[in-house]
Write a protein that holds these residues in place. Structure first.
Motif, PDB file in Angstrom:
ATOM      1  N   GLY A 204     -75.607 -22.250   5.302  1.00 54.69           N
ATOM      2  CA  GLY A 204     -75.150 -21.790   6.600  1.00 54.69           C
ATOM      3  C   GLY A 204     -74.114 -22.677   7.263  1.00 54.69           C
TER       4      GLY A 204
ATOM      5  N   SER B 264     -88.267 -13.999   7.744  1.00 53.74           N
ATOM      6  CA  SER B 264     -88.104 -14.938   6.637  1.00 53.74           C
ATOM      7  C   SER B 264     -88.388 -14.225   5.325  1.00 53.74           C
TER       8      SER B 264
ATOM      9  N   THR C  54     -83.961 -15.588   9.993  1.00 56.58           N
ATOM     10  CA  THR C  54     -82.852 -14.753  10.453  1.00 56.58           C
ATOM     11  C   THR C  54     -83.291 -14.114  11.756  1.00 56.58           C
TER      12      THR C  54
ATOM     13  N   LYS D 197     -85.426 -20.373   5.726  1.00 58.22           N
ATOM     14  CA  LYS D 197     -84.619 -20.122   6.916  1.00 58.22           C
ATOM     15  C   LYS D 197     -85.036 -18.819   7.580  1.00 58.22           C
TER      16      LYS D 197
ATOM     17  N   TYR E  32     -85.189  -4.236  10.916  1.00 62.09           N
ATOM     18  CA  TYR E  32     -84.547  -5.105   9.931  1.00 62.09           C
ATOM     19  C   TYR E  32     -84.070  -4.268   8.753  1.00 62.09           C
TER      20      TYR E  32
ATOM     21  N   GLN F 158     -75.672  -7.525  10.539  1.00 60.84           N
ATOM     22  CA  GLN F 158     -76.855  -7.944  11.289  1.00 60.84           C
ATOM     23  C   GLN F 158     -78.092  -7.474  10.535  1.00 60.84           C
ATOM     24  N   GLN F 159     -78.828  -8.396   9.930  1.00 61.63           N
ATOM     25  CA  GLN F 159     -80.006  -8.008   9.149  1.00 61.63           C
ATOM     26  C   GLN F 159     -81.246  -7.803  10.009  1.00 61.63           C
TER      27      GLN F 159
ATOM     28  N   TYR G 226     -80.082 -24.967  13.381  1.00 67.69           N
ATOM     29  CA  TYR G 226     -79.527 -23.652  13.707  1.00 67.69           C
ATOM     30  C   TYR G 226     -78.423 -23.838  14.750  1.00 67.69           C
TER      31      TYR G 226
ATOM     32  N   GLU H 213     -78.520 -19.024  14.482  1.00 70.67           N
ATOM     33  CA  GLU H 213     -78.092 -18.772  13.096  1.00 70.67           C
ATOM     34  C   GLU H 213     -78.312 -20.028  12.268  1.00 70.67           C
TER      35      GLU H 213
END
Lengths: 114, 116
Positions: free
Chosen positions: B59, A93, A103, A101, A25, A2-3, B35, B44
């Motif tokens: 992903g 990001s 997270t 993307k 994070y 889990q970032q 996502y 995600e």
């Protein structure tokens, strides 16, 4: 792994008081951070963002603080209102101003008590 | 419309069926993201388009998942031979660079997929 972590699954706050939501994070490449709010059966709604070149960004009742050395950010809502009851997601990001993307953390459910 | 729209909002599929989920981004938005959100989790990342080019599909969980955006606007996420673990909410987001140079992703309401 889990970032982006939101360690509090839930939080209850009295109406009118300050709500503080936290996010940690691990990825030092993250450069841009956002908070989203989500109501049931709706998509996440953008609230506020902050670039890593800043340590604070304010928009009305919402303020986001970034502590890069601690890899920690927080969202302050003051004063809290019943309409703020929702799930809040922290997102990160690796691109300097987004455009990559996101997270997400697992979310914190905020309940404002009238 | 003013926001990102997705259809259908709800989809029930039998295991092994193929499904197609549609996303209409905000008009003029260059970037489009998909996502997947499982119950109790955060969204995600699945895949990312810039106009019609799929720039990142890291992903996508398996080769059963396929996304396209042929004309740089509407996008479709297709899942072949659905399995129970595909049950989730599929979110689409679009973004474009604003006058401050930042990109903010705006999300649609999602499609809830249930595979029986």
């Amino acid at each position: 792994d889990q970032q982006v972590k939101q360690n509090s699954p839930s939080l209850s706050v009295q109406e009118g008081r300050i709500s503080i939501l936290n996010c940690d994070y691990t990825n030092s490449m993250f450069d841009y951070f956002l908070w989203y709010k989500k109501y049931p059966a709706e998509g996440p709604t953008f609230l506020i963002s902050i670039s890593s070149i800043k340590d604070k960004n304010e928009d009305g009742r919402f303020t986001v603080f970034l502590n890069k050395s601690a890899k920690h950010l927080s969202l302050h809502i003051v004063p809290s209102q019943p309409g703020d009851s929702a799930v809040y997601f922290c997102a990160a990001s690796a691109a300097p101003f987004g455009n990559e993307k996101l997270t997400f953390g697992t979310g914190t459910r905020l309940t404002i008590i009238p | 419309g003013a926001g990102v729209s997705q259809s259908p909002r709800y989809k029930v599929a039998k295991r092994g069926q193929d499904v197609a989920l549609r996303c209409d981004p905000i008009s003029g938005h260059v970037s489009l993201f998909w996502y997947q959100q499982a119950l109790g989790q955060g969204p995600e990342f699945l895949t990312y388009f810039q106009n019609e080019a799929q720039l990142d599909k890291s992903g996508l969980p398996s080769d059963r998942f396929f996304a396209e955006r042929p004309e740089g606007s509407v996008s479709t996420l297709k899942i072949q031979r659905t399995q129970q673990e595909d049950s989730a909410v599929y979110l689409c987001a679009s973004s474009t660079r604003d006058r401050f140079g930042t990109d903010t992703q705006y999300f649609g309401p999602g499609t809830r997929l249930t595979v029986l």
